[in-house]
Design a protein around this motif. Structure first.
Motif, PDB file in Angstrom:
ATOM      1  N   PHE A  30      92.836  -5.993-102.992  1.00 56.58           N
ATOM      2  CA  PHE A  30      91.820  -6.969-102.583  1.00 56.58           C
ATOM      3  C   PHE A  30      92.132  -7.499-101.184  1.00 56.58           C
ATOM      4  N   GLU A  34      89.884  -7.149 -97.794  1.00 53.19           N
ATOM      5  CA  GLU A  34      89.466  -8.345 -97.068  1.00 53.19           C
ATOM      6  C   GLU A  34      90.109  -8.413 -95.686  1.00 53.19           C
ATOM      7  N   GLY A  37      88.038  -6.552 -93.404  1.00 54.48           N
ATOM      8  CA  GLY A  37      86.873  -7.333 -92.995  1.00 54.48           C
ATOM      9  C   GLY A  37      87.192  -8.271 -91.843  1.00 54.48           C
ATOM     10  N   LEU A 140      83.846 -16.643 -92.992  1.00 52.91           N
ATOM     11  CA  LEU A 140      84.681 -15.733 -93.787  1.00 52.91           C
ATOM     12  C   LEU A 140      85.956 -16.423 -94.250  1.00 52.91           C
ATOM     13  N   HIS A 141      86.607 -17.099 -93.328  1.00 58.12           N
ATOM     14  CA  HIS A 141      87.872 -17.727 -93.701  1.00 58.12           C
ATOM     15  C   HIS A 141      87.664 -18.902 -94.653  1.00 58.12           C
ATOM     16  N   HIS A 144      87.482 -17.682 -98.099  1.00 57.88           N
ATOM     17  CA  HIS A 144      88.790 -17.340 -98.672  1.00 57.88           C
ATOM     18  C   HIS A 144      89.567 -18.576 -99.096  1.00 57.88           C
ATOM     19  N   THR A 147      87.922 -19.593-102.344  1.00 55.89           N
ATOM     20  CA  THR A 147      88.276 -18.654-103.420  1.00 55.89           C
ATOM     21  C   THR A 147      89.655 -18.961-103.978  1.00 55.89           C
ATOM     22  N   TYR A 179      98.314 -14.483-102.510  1.00 56.66           N
ATOM     23  CA  TYR A 179      96.996 -14.517-101.881  1.00 56.66           C
ATOM     24  C   TYR A 179      96.893 -15.684-100.890  1.00 56.66           C
ATOM     25  N   THR A 186      95.864 -14.582 -92.237  1.00 55.71           N
ATOM     26  CA  THR A 186      94.634 -14.117 -91.594  1.00 55.71           C
ATOM     27  C   THR A 186      94.047 -15.170 -90.665  1.00 55.71           C
TER      28      THR A 186
END
Length: 200
Positions: A30, A34, A37, A140-141, A144, A147, A179, A186
């Motif tokens: 995963f 990501e 991405g 996007l961040h 995350h 999530t 994660y 990132t």
């Protein structure tokens, strides 16, 4: 025909942690997807910058304060995250519970400066390509962070329930911590692109 048992695996545990866990490999895959991405978003940013007459396009550079505060918070969160990983490996339920509560807070608090980051970009998402890619990168961040926050809150509730003190849950805590490390890692290149490249 007589059947012959080749290997008796009945003594093996039902769940494992670390690289022996399927969840670990699923989380790793995963993160790879990501991460690709994020790499694509950075590539688009650099492509647009290389083809623009000036950078940033028709806007001042983003204000540093909200993004820098968020970066400091994310880096600070690595300490309790490392401790939670260690405590989960030791199967210390009391410390894991405390650590997950702290990590839940560290999942919520960065969302406050993130709210201020969007207006601090000094450009709307639909003004031009520069504005669009900035908003996509932050969006996007943010997804995350949300999530992992949701996963951390669920795990925190589970660890305070009667289902908490078992091997599978400790493995889940370790995977969740892995994660979160990814979420922090990132952000650093995104932070550099968004806030510092326009100032070079």
């Amino acid at each position: 025909m007589k059947e012959k048992v080749v290997l008796d695996l009945s003594h093996l545990p039902l769940h494992a942690t670390g690289t022996a866990s399927l969840t670990f490999w699923g989380t790793s895959a995963f993160m790879l997807i990501e991460g690709s991405g994020f790499a694509l978003a950075i590539a688009v940013y650099l492509y647009l910058m290389a083809n623009a007459p000036s950078w940033p396009l028709n806007a001042p550079p983003p204000d540093l304060l909200p993004g820098t505060i968020l970066t400091v918070l994310l880096l600070a969160s690595l300490v309790p995250n490392l401790l939670v990983t260690r405590w989960a490996g030791q199967r210390d339920l009391r410390k894991v519970r405390i650590g997950l509560v702290i990590m839940s807070i560290f999942g919520i608090v960065p969302l406050v400066p993130r709210i201020f980051e969007f207006p601090a970009l000094n450009i709307r998402w639909d003004d031009n390509a520069y504005g669009s890619i900035l908003w996509v990168m932050l969006g996007l961040h943010t997804t995350h962070i949300l999530t992992d926050l949701a996963d951390t809150l669920v795990l925190t509730c589970l660890m305070f329930s009667r289902h908490g003190d078992n091997l599978r849950r400790y493995g889940d805590v370790e995977d969740n911590a892995l994660y979160w490390n990814f979420v922090v890692a990132t952000w650093l290149p995104l932070y550099g692109c968004i806030y510092w490249i326009p100032r070079l």
